[in-house]
Design an enzyme around this catalytic site. Structure first.
Site, PDB file in Angstrom:
ATOM      1  N   ASP A  30      27.663 -19.954  -0.830  1.00 45.18           N
ATOM      2  CA  ASP A  30      26.411 -19.301  -0.454  1.00 45.18           C
ATOM      3  C   ASP A  30      25.320 -19.753  -1.412  1.00 45.18           C
ATOM      4  OD1 ASP A  30      24.539 -17.499   0.815  1.00 45.18           O
ATOM      5  OD2 ASP A  30      26.245 -16.251   1.348  1.00 45.18           O
ATOM      6  N   TYR A 149      14.562 -19.363  15.857  1.00 44.72           N
ATOM      7  CA  TYR A 149      15.944 -18.926  15.650  1.00 44.72           C
ATOM      8  C   TYR A 149      16.761 -19.137  16.922  1.00 44.72           C
ATOM      9  CZ  TYR A 149      19.965 -16.014  14.559  1.00 44.72           C
ATOM     10  OH  TYR A 149      21.234 -15.564  14.346  1.00 44.72           O
TER      11      TYR A 149
END
Length: 174
Positions: A30, A149
């Protein structure tokens, strides 16, 4: 051995819990430098069966380092859970090129090239594997406030379908 991106929280962390509880060895990747409290708890519980790597998946060298690190630590990669993504919301007429670039760089470019890097490692190892790319219902329909998105998640769906066809002959399920 499972490589999980975007797993410092949310869906990715829940998947990490499930994989580890099932006996898998995992590497969580991450963007934050430090693991979340949830990942820290998993590190305490699963010790040598889990590693956390901080990386910017939009960087090609970082992606290659991740694949090498997982192979070096655990001997290969059996599963890629390609979950890292960003979200941005705003009116269609106010969407910017910077927003476009950010979402497409993370949600599409990084997803595709990490999938490709991992698939190459899987093909080289000759053991097949599984690749899971997280999309969204937003990839099947447009929405006024999240056009970029939605478009990125449609690309994830399409690349996943294409990769499934291309990699099946290598024993890789996508």
């Amino acid at each position: 051995v499972a490589l999980l991106t975007g797993a410092n929280g949310g869906i990715g962390l829940a998947v990490a819990y499930a994989y580890l509880a099932s006996g898998a060895k995992c590497v969580i990747v991450d963007l934050p430098q430090d693991p979340s409290p949830g990942v820290s708890a998993l590190l305490d519980k699963y010790g040598d069966n889990l590693a956390y790597l901080h990386a910017d998946l939009t960087d090609a060298e970082a992606r290659q380092h991740i694949v090498s690190a997982v192979v070096s630590k655990f001997g290969g990669i059996d599963v890629l859970f390609n979950n890292a993504a960003v979200f941005d919301m705003g009116p269609f007429l106010e969407a910017t090129e910077a927003q476009f670039d950010k979402l497409f760089n993370v949600n599409v470019k990084a997803m595709f090239f990490l999938m490709q890097d991992v698939a190459k490692a899987m093909v080289e190892a000759g053991n097949g594997g599984k690749i899971i790319n997280m999309a969204s219902q937003a990839g099947r329909r447009g929405e006024a406030l999240v056009a970029h998105y939605c478009a990125t998640k449609a690309a994830v769906v399409s690349y996943t379908q294409s990769a499934a066809l291309a990699l099946a002959e290598h024993g890789i399920t996508v």
